[in-house]
Design a protein around this motif. Structure first.
Motif, mmCIF file in Angstrom:
data_model
loop_
_atom_site.group_PDB
_atom_site.id
_atom_site.type_symbol
_atom_site.label_atom_id
_atom_site.label_comp_id
_atom_site.label_asym_id
_atom_site.label_seq_id
_atom_site.Cartn_x
_atom_site.Cartn_y
_atom_site.Cartn_z
ATOM 1 N N ASP A 23 77.502 51.264 44.243
ATOM 2 C CA ASP A 23 78.261 52.203 43.415
ATOM 3 C C ASP A 23 78.895 51.517 42.209
ATOM 4 N N ASP A 37 79.977 61.213 40.340
ATOM 5 C CA ASP A 37 80.014 60.488 41.613
ATOM 6 C C ASP A 37 79.555 61.317 42.796
ATOM 7 N N ASP A 40 75.177 61.777 44.769
ATOM 8 C CA ASP A 40 74.589 60.528 45.278
ATOM 9 C C ASP A 40 73.256 60.847 45.927
#
Length: 81
Positions: A23, A37, A40
């Motif tokens: 990340d 974010d 994913d």
């Protein structure tokens, strides 16, 4: 010695340059990822940089660090024989 990094990949322990959190490395390379974010799309937890290439891994940085700690001392002992 070799280091198993997951997804049927094995690299030489002495060729590992860096092991990074996926990340954090992805955000550094692609700043737009910081805004997205929640999207994913991969199960990668870490990135392994070697002399020959870059690999992603489903294993955490801590797990790879433990595996490397076992491999590298053995490698040093074998070189001294």
């Amino acid at each position: 010695m070799f280091l198993s990094i997951g997804w049927d990949n094995v690299v030489r322990a002495r060729d590992v340059v860096a092991i990074l959190e996926y990340d954090q490395a992805a955000k550094t390379v692609d700043p737009e990822r910081a805004e997205n974010d929640e999207a994913d799309d991969t199960a990668a937890k870490s990135i392994i940089v070697t002399i020959d290439g870059i690999y992603s891994s489903p294993l955490s940085v801590q797990t790879l660090k433990r595996r490397a700690a076992v491999s590298i001392p053995r490698m040093i002992e074998e070189d001294n024989l």
